[in-house]
Design a protein around this motif. Structure first.
Motif, short mmCIF file in Angstrom:
data_model
loop_
_atom_site.label_atom_id
_atom_site.label_comp_id
_atom_site.label_asym_id
_atom_site.label_seq_id
_atom_site.Cartn_x
_atom_site.Cartn_y
_atom_site.Cartn_z
N TRP A 1 7.96 -5.93 -1.96
CA TRP A 1 7.74 -5.22 -3.23
C TRP A 1 6.79 -5.97 -4.16
CZ3 TRP A 1 8.72 -0.83 -1.69
CH2 TRP A 1 9.82 -0.57 -0.87
N ASN A 2 6.75 -7.29 -4.07
CA ASN A 2 5.76 -8.03 -4.86
C ASN A 2 4.34 -7.69 -4.40
OD1 ASN A 2 7.44 -9.51 -6.66
ND2 ASN A 2 8.00 -10.88 -4.99
N LYS A 3 4.18 -7.56 -3.08
CA LYS A 3 2.87 -7.19 -2.55
C LYS A 3 2.52 -5.75 -2.92
CE LYS A 3 0.85 -9.57 -0.24
NZ LYS A 3 -0.20 -10.58 -0.58
N VAL A 4 3.52 -4.87 -2.92
CA VAL A 4 3.29 -3.49 -3.35
C VAL A 4 2.77 -3.47 -4.78
CG1 VAL A 4 4.40 -1.28 -3.89
CG2 VAL A 4 4.96 -2.46 -1.76
N MET A 5 3.39 -4.25 -5.64
CA MET A 5 2.97 -4.30 -7.04
C MET A 5 1.52 -4.80 -7.14
SD MET A 5 4.59 -3.79 -10.02
CE MET A 5 6.28 -4.32 -9.76
N ILE B 1 -16.38 -7.41 -7.43
CA ILE B 1 -15.38 -7.37 -6.35
C ILE B 1 -14.80 -5.98 -6.23
CG2 ILE B 1 -13.17 -8.29 -5.55
CD1 ILE B 1 -13.86 -10.91 -6.93
N LEU B 2 -14.46 -5.37 -7.39
CA LEU B 2 -13.87 -4.04 -7.38
C LEU B 2 -14.78 -3.03 -6.69
CD1 LEU B 2 -12.40 -3.88 -11.00
CD2 LEU B 2 -11.09 -3.88 -8.87
N LYS B 3 -16.08 -3.14 -6.92
CA LYS B 3 -17.02 -2.17 -6.34
C LYS B 3 -17.09 -2.29 -4.82
CE LYS B 3 -20.80 -0.99 -8.44
NZ LYS B 3 -22.10 -0.97 -9.13
N SER B 4 -16.70 -3.46 -4.29
CA SER B 4 -16.73 -3.63 -2.83
C SER B 4 -15.47 -3.10 -2.17
CB SER B 4 -16.91 -5.12 -2.49
OG SER B 4 -15.74 -5.86 -2.83
N LEU B 5 -14.45 -2.79 -2.96
CA LEU B 5 -13.19 -2.30 -2.41
C LEU B 5 -13.25 -0.78 -2.22
CD1 LEU B 5 -10.73 -4.35 -4.65
CD2 LEU B 5 -11.38 -4.84 -2.28
N LYS B 6 -12.49 -0.30 -1.26
CA LYS B 6 -12.41 1.14 -0.99
C LYS B 6 -10.99 1.62 -1.30
CE LYS B 6 -16.59 1.02 0.66
NZ LYS B 6 -17.71 1.49 -0.18
N PRO B 7 -10.84 2.63 -2.16
CA PRO B 7 -9.50 3.10 -2.51
C PRO B 7 -8.63 3.45 -1.31
CG PRO B 7 -11.12 4.05 -3.99
CD PRO B 7 -11.89 3.32 -2.92
N ASP B 8 -9.22 4.09 -0.29
CA ASP B 8 -8.41 4.50 0.86
C ASP B 8 -7.92 3.32 1.69
OD1 ASP B 8 -8.53 7.49 0.68
OD2 ASP B 8 -10.67 7.04 0.72
N VAL B 9 -8.71 2.24 1.70
CA VAL B 9 -8.27 1.02 2.39
C VAL B 9 -7.10 0.41 1.64
CG1 VAL B 9 -8.92 -1.33 3.06
CG2 VAL B 9 -10.53 0.57 3.39
N ILE B 10 -7.17 0.42 0.31
CA ILE B 10 -6.07 -0.14 -0.49
C ILE B 10 -4.80 0.71 -0.30
CG2 ILE B 10 -5.33 -0.88 -2.78
CD1 ILE B 10 -8.26 -1.05 -3.59
N VAL B 11 -4.96 2.03 -0.19
CA VAL B 11 -3.81 2.90 0.08
C VAL B 11 -3.14 2.51 1.39
CG1 VAL B 11 -3.13 5.27 0.68
CG2 VAL B 11 -4.61 4.85 -1.29
N GLU B 12 -3.94 2.24 2.43
CA GLU B 12 -3.38 1.80 3.71
C GLU B 12 -2.65 0.46 3.56
OE1 GLU B 12 -6.50 1.69 6.58
OE2 GLU B 12 -6.89 3.85 6.48
N MET B 13 -3.22 -0.44 2.77
CA MET B 13 -2.58 -1.73 2.53
C MET B 13 -1.25 -1.54 1.79
SD MET B 13 -6.07 -3.70 1.37
CE MET B 13 -5.30 -5.17 0.74
N LEU B 14 -1.22 -0.60 0.87
CA LEU B 14 0.01 -0.29 0.15
C LEU B 14 1.08 0.26 1.10
CD1 LEU B 14 -1.22 1.24 -3.21
CD2 LEU B 14 0.65 -0.39 -2.98
N ASP B 15 0.68 1.18 1.96
CA ASP B 15 1.63 1.75 2.92
C ASP B 15 2.22 0.67 3.81
OD1 ASP B 15 1.29 4.31 1.95
OD2 ASP B 15 -0.24 4.87 3.43
N MET B 16 1.41 -0.28 4.20
CA MET B 16 1.89 -1.37 5.05
C MET B 16 2.88 -2.26 4.29
SD MET B 16 -0.35 -4.15 7.23
CE MET B 16 -1.23 -2.79 8.02
N ALA B 17 2.56 -2.56 3.03
CA ALA B 17 3.47 -3.38 2.22
C ALA B 17 4.80 -2.68 2.01
CB ALA B 17 2.82 -3.71 0.87
N VAL B 18 4.78 -1.36 1.82
CA VAL B 18 6.02 -0.58 1.68
C VAL B 18 6.83 -0.64 2.97
CG1 VAL B 18 6.97 1.74 1.40
CG2 VAL B 18 5.13 0.96 -0.11
#
Length: 267
Positions: A27-31, A5-22
């Protein structure tokens, strides 16, 4: 999380998801997303090490920034979430983790620049964490730091003003020191600092209200309303109008007139 699963994820996509959660202050979603980002980059790093140990070329993974950035960003976001949830000790531990990222192997000049940037962020955020926790004895030291790093001035003043409201500190002297650097009339606004200016204006309005200067408070809340509209943040707007309504009886007729004109222009 499984490696497949990890190999299918893209770090930059997760960064965008983090920015949205912020942005939504979830904050639970940010964590959760910060942990996901850390596991993702750790998987990439371990795979690179494995290939290098076997003398094989490492597989190409497209990322927009150096790998060390994502390590730092995951710890930074985790620290922010802990801080917002009042978990001071955990926030301190996260800051320690992105303060020193030089443990990674084969860091080039660009990587080391990223390491230095996170080291600076850690230095700033240690001050922020302790000021927010009520460590008033660090206030003068933090002010001096901000005067030496004026690019941090607005964000730092926002933190100081919010802490003053929470802990009932009188900071008129500090505000006077910064008055030439941070223009209260909002003429320095631009798309890169609107959010910081909004939060500063809102906290400054609360401070002026506490200090018994209601008309000054109204001036700052009018600026905050204008910024909330510019940012398109409904919850900011609702928060501001509620505060202004609580000050209505002490506002001048001219201020209420500007408020009405502002509301008409937003329809």
């Amino acid at each position: 999380m499984r490696k497949s699963i990890l190999k299918s994820l893209k770090p930059d996509v997760i960064v965008e998801m983090l920015d949205m959660a912020v942005a939504f202050e979830n904050w639970n979603k940010v964590m959760e997303r910060a942990d996901m980002l850390y596991q993702c980059v750790q998987s990439i790093h371990e795979e690179r090490q494995d290939y290098q140990s076997k003398g094989m070329p490492t597989p190409h993974v497209y990322i927009e920034r150096p790998l060390v950035y994502y390590y730092g960003f995951s710890h930074l976001m985790r620290g922010m979430a802990h801080q917002k949830m009042g978990q001071v000790d955990q926030a301190r531990a996260s800051i320690d983790q992105y303060a020193e990222l030089g443990w990674m192997e084969d860091l080039d000049e660009v990587d080391m620049q990223v390491v230095q940037e996170f080291r600076h962020k850690a230095h700033v955020n240690r001050y922020v964490l302790e000021i927010e926790a009520g460590q008033v004895q660090l206030l003068e030291e933090f002010v001096n730091f901000l005067l030496e790093h004026l690019e941090e001035g607005l964000a730092g003043l926002k933190v100081i003003t919010e802490a003053a409201v929470r802990h009932r500190w009188q900071i008129d002297r500090v505000l006077h020191v910064f008055e030439d650097q941070i223009q209260g009339d909002g003429t320095e606004m631009n798309s890169s600092n609107n959010d910081d200016i909004y939060h500063y204006c809102y906290q400054r309005a609360l401070y002026e209200q506490w200090m018994g200067r209601p008309q000054e408070a109204v001036e700052f809340i009018l600026q905050a309303i204008r910024l909330a509209d510019k940012l398109g943040m409904d919850r900011y707007f609702i928060r501001c109008t509620a505060l202004l309504e609580s000050l209505r009886e002490e506002a001048t007729a001219e201020q209420i007139g500007r408020y009405r004109v502002m509301l008409e222009g937003m329809k």
